[in-house]
Design an enzyme around this catalytic site. Sequence first.
Site, PDB file in Angstrom:
ATOM      1  N   HIS A   1     -35.008  31.653  13.075  1.00  0.00           N
ATOM      2  CA  HIS A   1     -34.342  30.786  12.088  1.00  0.00           C
ATOM      3  C   HIS A   1     -35.412  29.981  11.338  1.00  0.00           C
ATOM      4  CE1 HIS A   1     -31.981  27.477  10.432  1.00  0.00           C
ATOM      5  NE2 HIS A   1     -30.945  28.280  10.533  1.00  0.00           N
TER       6      HIS A   1
ATOM      7  N   GLU B   1     -30.951  34.321   5.000  1.00  0.00           N
ATOM      8  CA  GLU B   1     -30.734  32.886   4.836  1.00  0.00           C
ATOM      9  C   GLU B   1     -31.824  32.292   3.951  1.00  0.00           C
ATOM     10  OE1 GLU B   1     -28.226  30.855   7.966  1.00  0.00           O
ATOM     11  OE2 GLU B   1     -30.238  30.881   8.756  1.00  0.00           O
TER      12      GLU B   1
HETATM   13  P1  PGA Z   1     -25.808  25.574   6.643  1.00  0.00           P
HETATM   14  O1  PGA Z   1     -26.839  26.164   7.712  1.00  0.00           O
HETATM   15  O2  PGA Z   1     -24.564  26.402   6.718  1.00  0.00           O
HETATM   16  O3  PGA Z   1     -25.581  24.155   7.086  1.00  0.00           O
HETATM   17  O4  PGA Z   1     -26.454  25.655   5.314  1.00  0.00           O
HETATM   18  C1  PGA Z   1     -26.994  27.541   7.884  1.00  0.00           C
HETATM   19  C2  PGA Z   1     -28.046  27.820   8.929  1.00  0.00           C
HETATM   20  O5  PGA Z   1     -29.022  27.073   9.026  1.00  0.00           O
HETATM   21  O6  PGA Z   1     -27.919  28.786   9.698  1.00  0.00           O
END
Ligand code: PGA
Length: 299
Positions: A139, A212
């Site tokens: 992540h 992401e």
């Molecule tokens: P968010 O986070 O939905 O708060 O933008 C997503 C993540 O970090 O996996």
Amino acid sequence: MPHITDADRGGAGPGKTTREGDDPVDHVTWIVGNWKMHGTREALGEALAIKRGAQMLNATPHGSGSGASAGDLVRFVICPPATLLRDMARCLDARPGDGRSCVALGGQDCHWAPEGPYTGDVSARMLADAGAEYVLIGHSERRSGHHENGPMIRAKGMAAAAAGLVPIFCVGENSRGEGFGDGFGSSARTISAQLGEVLPADPLRPLIIAYEPNWAIGTGMTPEGEEIVEMAALLRHAAIERSPVPPDQIVILYGGSVRPDNASAILGLAGVNGVLVGGASHSADKFLAIGAKAIAPAI
Ligand code: PGA
């Protein structure tokens, strides 16, 4: 850069992912919640509410002739803090490997070693022992806050698989790239390189990759739909090229500011099999509202 075909773009879409060797899950959409560093045992009630809602959602007759049975439609995964895993597994009666359970659990990170002198770390085996079935790997908050790099993330993915967990590999660019028009901007180069660094040589079933963009995480900003489609197609194509995994075992998630009001549009994008949700995942109402969009987009 690889040549992306229309098959890469439309290859899956929500609800078209199968897991060979498991019960059929031809119509699964993945709704994965990353609770980050939120939640003590008081939050177990919220998890229970998610489970109840997930069961109701999956029991809802869906369209005509989908042929899907309960548990086959929307797969919820909650990734709570490691301290909550065991209690949550008990509370939800989560059974790793049970493809029919509507809610599974995941860790947020694991160490690459099975055990050892790593103060404060948690191994994949420990997560599995506590009831996890999945684990987020790489992540962006681990990359930036804990200086994780490609080889470390790859080793973590392999450790996860060795412990019987399904790793969810996260990739994403730091700032919005230019040249999205043809899908091959700097963002595309970044995520393609990240994926190349982290994918293990051995096939994973399923192979789950979360796109992401860092600039979208927690900011309320999201890419345009066609940008997500291009990136999902790029990741699918790169995964097929680099990993001996059958295409129908590849799951591409989008993450970054997914909310009930944009989930329908995101889940409807070609090649997107589900979402990875941060801020909106520890409220049962919001998380379930996002999952509901997978079944009834207009709700
Ligand atoms: P968010 O986070 O939905 O708060 O933008 C997503 C993540 O970090 O996996």
